[in-house]
Scaffold this motif. Structure first.
Motif, PDB file in Angstrom:
ATOM      1  N   ASN A 175      45.894  38.058  46.697  1.00 39.44           N
ATOM      2  CA  ASN A 175      44.940  36.788  46.946  1.00 39.44           C
ATOM      3  C   ASN A 175      43.604  37.573  46.699  1.00 39.44           C
ATOM      4  O   ASN A 175      42.404  36.776  46.910  1.00 39.44           O
ATOM      5  CB  ASN A 175      45.199  36.439  48.491  1.00 39.44           C
ATOM      6  N   LEU A 176      43.262  38.809  46.215  1.00 42.56           N
ATOM      7  CA  LEU A 176      42.163  39.413  45.930  1.00 42.56           C
ATOM      8  C   LEU A 176      41.705  38.907  44.532  1.00 42.56           C
ATOM      9  O   LEU A 176      40.486  39.266  44.083  1.00 42.56           O
ATOM     10  CB  LEU A 176      41.858  40.948  46.105  1.00 42.56           C
ATOM     11  N   LEU A 177      42.647  38.722  43.861  1.00 45.41           N
ATOM     12  CA  LEU A 177      42.427  38.101  42.362  1.00 45.41           C
ATOM     13  C   LEU A 177      41.812  36.686  42.495  1.00 45.41           C
ATOM     14  O   LEU A 177      42.166  35.936  43.605  1.00 45.41           O
ATOM     15  CB  LEU A 177      43.808  38.303  41.497  1.00 45.41           C
ATOM     16  N   PRO A 178      41.204  36.311  41.407  1.00 46.74           N
ATOM     17  CA  PRO A 178      40.864  35.075  41.142  1.00 46.74           C
ATOM     18  C   PRO A 178      42.119  34.060  41.303  1.00 46.74           C
ATOM     19  O   PRO A 178      43.176  34.342  40.967  1.00 46.74           O
ATOM     20  CB  PRO A 178      40.155  34.934  39.736  1.00 46.74           C
ATOM     21  N   GLU A 179      41.808  33.000  41.733  1.00 50.34           N
ATOM     22  CA  GLU A 179      42.655  31.813  42.158  1.00 50.34           C
ATOM     23  C   GLU A 179      43.991  31.766  40.997  1.00 50.34           C
ATOM     24  O   GLU A 179      45.134  31.807  41.129  1.00 50.34           O
ATOM     25  CB  GLU A 179      42.610  30.701  42.231  1.00 50.34           C
ATOM     26  N   GLY A 180      43.373  31.623  39.876  1.00 49.35           N
ATOM     27  CA  GLY A 180      44.470  31.706  38.617  1.00 49.35           C
ATOM     28  C   GLY A 180      45.286  32.846  38.313  1.00 49.35           C
ATOM     29  O   GLY A 180      46.349  32.735  38.170  1.00 49.35           O
TER      30      GLY A 180
END
Length: 557
Positions: A175-180
């Motif tokens: 969830n630290l990544l961009p949503e895509g």
């Protein structure tokens, strides 16, 4: 008994003349100067976030709507007794759960946990009773002896729990990544972890187990996470059960309020400020960027970084409901499923509960064998017709805290917690505390009487030892904690919570972040984990890893 609405820890003046502790780390007076980060709420996650950011050099302002910080880690006192409101025990799996190491390092070892002795929980069903020990192997032997035809399946199921637990940090870290990119990771390198999160506990159980009674036993503590096996995400179930089976259970010495006190000290000692009686009514936005908060007093507090620690529902349905660009997210929040409603009976006894057979461990009482088709909540509107809760939890922190004897409120306490039907008290939701209709108090008295009768059946004589009782309802939680609809667990622990974009620490409003159990799962360990995610995004580094390593060194690992 003339029961009145329960007053929560630090949330109302003590009515027995006792003085508050002199060591005060918060104030209702307005703050002075500018702040790098404003945090809304003061639960375990908000406090941990504030402590981590303060230690990183950020000047933090933490805003609490009541007159003492702590959220569900508060405690309160009556007569000679004291109670925790939301925390009853913790699992400290030191090898796999970094939260304890982080709090140890952040507070310089000022948070100390007392281990339970020989078992974690007693599980009572009709004509069946076992005690859950602290280790997988010991629990396996007990269950295999009780269900010999399921021995191989039990072993397989425990291995499944271990595998799910090993994927916890990786799964939530996505969830630290961009949503895509989060979606891509869950469909590729994180597919197995995502499968655990998106499967129900019942679905995974059915791969290995046949006996419905065995499944009920393995799911007996579902109240810890707010959803039974037919609804609960297996990832959340395995995180809870595995945590207790990897290291047993523990209780904070000094009670749950030590989290607010010690983490609050970290914030204030590092230039931060904790302001109480400061209810946030809305957010200040400049375009798609947060620019501060607005208090219900009309005061504006400018700040370029804001963290909301008050949950998905309160954040989106209250703070963001009129913010341009957030319409889609607000609509999505309105359709999400919440956790169950709970009642909490706070008791004071003339004698120790140990005299009646309770040990350090908790007691889970299931008056009947539940199946996946049974409703998990109690219809309390007609006690005569529905005399038994689906399950009830009984514990006594006075049997666990070695420091209790040195405090003024050192009487023997107890608590019973049970999930009730949605809307059980909704007819009184527009009334005010201590001024509700007589029927409300009559219903609370009837519930109290029934719970004490059930408890006395398991621990004969304990009812005669009752000296004091107060029943808290969803209206109580709503009044004192401002939790959404008085529900302590926020988002339901179902697989669906992992399908929404709202259970992420980022929001549609730039530099507005979320922390709290809705980002991970219910419980203090998860609250600390969500603070890791939030602070990592703000500081752009793995701040949780730093405190974990420091804590492991301090704890001798």
């Amino acid at each position: 008994m003339g029961i009145q609405g329960v007053s929560f820890p630090g949330m109302s003046e003590s009515n027995d003349g006792q003085q508050r502790p002199k060591e005060k780390f918060y104030s209702s007076k307005p703050q002075v100067g500018e702040f790098d980060v404003v945090i809304i709420g003061s639960g375990a996650s908000a406090l941990t976030s504030g402590a981590m950011l303060s230690k990183a050099g950020k000047r933090v302002l933490l805003l609490e709507q009541h007159f003492a910080p702590g959220g569900y880690t508060h405690m309160f006192r009556r007569k000679n007794y004291e109670w925790d409101v939301g925390l009853h025990y913790l699992g400290k799996a030191v090898e796999t759960s970094p939260w304890y190491h982080q709090l140890t390092a952040l507070t310089d070892n000022r948070i100390v946990l007392e281990p339970f002795d020989t078992y974690t929980d007693e599980l009572h069903f009709p004509d069946f009773h076992i005690r859950m020990p602290h280790r997988y192997d010991d629990y396996y032997r007990i269950l295999a002896d009780a269900f010999p035809d399921e021995a191989a399946g039990i072993k397989e199921y425990f291995e499944e729990i271990k595998r799910a637990r090993r994927s916890l940090q990786f799964f939530y870290g996505m969830n630290l990544l961009p949503e895509g990119l989060t979606r891509l990771a869950r469909n590729t390198v994180g597919r197995k972890a995502a499968d655990y999160a998106l499967s129900t506990t019942e679905e995974v159980m059915c791969r290995h187990l046949k006996s419905d009674r065995l499944k009920a036993v393995l799911d007996a503590q579902w109240g810890n996470i707010g959803a039974p096996r037919q609804h609960c995400s297996f990832m959340i179930h395995s995180a809870m059960l595995g945590n207790f089976l990897e290291g047993g259970a523990e209780y904070p010495v000094g009670g749950s309020e030590i989290f607010a006190r010690e983490l609050g000290r970290v914030i204030t000692d590092n230039g931060g400020y904790i302001r109480t009686k400061a209810r946030v009514a809305g957010l200040i936005a400049e375009g798609r960027r947060v620019a501060g908060v607005k208090l219900d007093s009309g005061e504006d507090i400018p700040c370029r970084t804001v963290i909301s620690g008050i949950g998905v529902f309160n954040t989106y349905l209250k703070l963001l409901r009129n913010v341009s660009g957030c319409e889609s997210a607000v609509s999505e929040a309105a359709g999400l499923r919440s956790g169950y409603e709970y009642i909490n009976l706070f008791m004071g006894f003339k004698q120790s509960p140990a005299d009646f057979g309770l040990g350090q461990g908790n007691c889970w009482i299931h008056p009947q064998w539940d199946t996946v088709n049974d409703a998990p909540t109690w219809n309390v509107e007609n006690i005569e017709k529905n005399p038994n809760p689906r399950s009830m939890f009984f514990s006594s922190s006075s049997l666990r805290d070695p420091s209790l004897q040195n405090r003024s409120h050192n009487g023997f306490n107890g608590q019973i917690v049970s999930a009730v039907d949605f809307g059980s008290f909704s007819r009184w939701e527009n009334s005010t505390w201590k001024h509700r209709e007589t029927q409300y108090y009559d219903l609370k008295d009837a519930i109290t009487e029934r719970l004490m009768t059930i408890l006395d059946n398991k621990y004969p004589g304990i009812k005669q030892s009752l000296d004091y009782a107060e029943l808290g309802t969803t209206l109580t939680y709503d009044h004192f904690c401002s939790s959404y609809r008085g529900i302590p667990y926020g988002l339901s622990s179902t697989p669906e919570r992992f399908k929404t974009r709202l259970s992420r620490p980022t929001t549609p409003l730039k530099n507005l972040y979320l922390c709290g159990q809705d980002m991970v799962m219910p419980g203090v360990p998860a609250a600390v984990g969500s603070a890791n995610l939030c602070c990592a995004l703000i500081l752009r580094k793995n701040i949780g890893g730093y405190w974990t390593k420091k804590g492991r060194r301090m704890n001798g690992f």
